[in-house]
Design an enzyme around this catalytic site. Structure first.
Site, short mmCIF file in Angstrom:
data_model
loop_
_atom_site.label_atom_id
_atom_site.label_comp_id
_atom_site.label_asym_id
_atom_site.label_seq_id
_atom_site.Cartn_x
_atom_site.Cartn_y
_atom_site.Cartn_z
N PRO A 289 0.99 -1.51 0.02
CA PRO A 289 -0.21 0.49 -0.19
C PRO A 289 0.39 1.56 0.37
O PRO A 289 2.09 1.24 0.75
CB PRO A 289 -0.83 0.04 1.74
CG PRO A 289 -0.57 -0.94 2.22
CD PRO A 289 0.89 -2.24 1.15
N GLU A 290 0.65 1.94 -0.74
CA GLU A 290 1.31 3.36 -0.83
C GLU A 290 0.56 4.44 -0.56
O GLU A 290 -0.62 4.48 0.23
CB GLU A 290 2.02 3.65 -2.72
CG GLU A 290 2.52 2.78 -2.73
CD GLU A 290 3.31 2.79 -4.05
OE1 GLU A 290 3.29 4.23 -4.41
OE2 GLU A 290 3.27 1.99 -4.67
#
Ligand SMILES: [Zn+2]
Length: 294
Positions: free
Chosen positions: A2-3
């Site tokens: 996840p960014e």
């Protein structure tokens, strides 16, 4: 992994569900989650406190509880947060029960996710100051700020974008998408970009991240939102994971290359490769012989 857009999606879903609620019970099943602290220390510090705010900094989810107790969560590779999952959840590392009867599970098959405790706002500020640079969707991320950050950097711009101590929250997906939008080759040294290119890059980073948030994040491997749903930004990738497909701008074939040790996607027609500079070989060998002690 996840960014920023994926973590922000989680935060937006979760904030109205947890803010104002009391963390009635916290169970930590995997002691590695909160190392170096013991699970009891984290439970003691947080259990029974009201959740005042759920914030985000870079890829961190920041739980602000009453009396300035903070839980700093990082999901790393495969971490997910599931709100009232209907199916039995696997790989549960921690379980948060709220005073309204709802529960939240931290699930993480590869167990790289972390949770850290901070007491007092100053400790939070210090924690992030040591780890994270500018927030790319915040007011400080201006063209002149980016110019100062890039100045003198010899690293490829892809590596520059991935360095969390300079710009927080950009990872492999959004770096590729932003460089494509800005027509900049991933291997171009950050410090050699023109003023115009840096301006394009700033706009492209912001627009890629905003597009990601608008699509509820990207699900490639493990990312799920708090309802267990997938993001849809992977369907809108312009170049990332599209090797062999035509460039959406010019029709040339998208290639995969390595930059900053990561699989990187680009259209080398829209994003021309940097020309190789001739190295002053003679000068270098002369200098190294001088520096020898004999
Ligand atoms: Zn192209």
């Amino acid at each position: 992994m996840p960014e920023l857009p994926e973590v922000e999606t989680i935060r937006r879903q979760l904030a109205p569900l947890v803010e104002g609620r009391v963390l009635a019970r916290l169970q930590i099943a995997d002691p590695r989650w909160c190392l170096p602290l013991a699970p009891e220390a984290v439970v003691d510090a947080l259990q029974g406190r009201q959740v005042e705010r759920l914030a985000r900094r870079g890829k961190y989810l920041v739980w602000e509880l009453a009396d300035e107790a903070f839980l700093l969560m990082h999901l790393r590779m495969t971490g997910t947060l599931l709100y009232d999952p209907t199916a039995p959840a696997r790989h549960t590392r921690a379980r948060l029960e709220l005073d309204d009867g709802h529960r939240l599970l931290v699930c993480d098959p590869r167990r790289f996710g972390t949770a850290e405790l901070a007491r007092g706002r100053q400790e939070v500020t210090d924690f992030f100051a040591a780890r994270l640079g500018v927030e790319p969707l915040g007011p400080r991320f201006t063209e002149s700020y980016l110019r100062a950050l890039a100045s003198g950097r010899r690293a490829p711009v892809k590596a520059f974008l991935l360095d969390q101590r300079r710009i927080a929250g950009v990872g492999n997906i959004y770096a590729d998408e932003a460089l494509f939008r800005a027509r900049i080759h991933p291997l171009r040294p950050a410090g050699r970009l023109s003023v115009g290119q840096l301006g394009e890059l700033r706009r492209a980073v912001v627009s890629s991240l905003r597009a990601g948030i608008g699509a509820g994040g990207a699900t490639i491997d493990d990312y799920r939102d708090v309802d267990g749903g997938r993001g849809s930004f992977q369907d809108q990738f312009l170049v990332h994971r599209r090797a062999g497909e035509p460039c959406p701008r010019c029709g040339a074939t998208i290639v995969k290359l390595m930059a900053a040790g990561r699989g990187t996607y680009a259209c080398e027609s829209c994003q021309p490769r940097p020309r190789r500079r001739r190295r002053p070989v003679v000068q270098r060998s002369a200098r190294s012989s001088v520096s020898r002690p004999f």
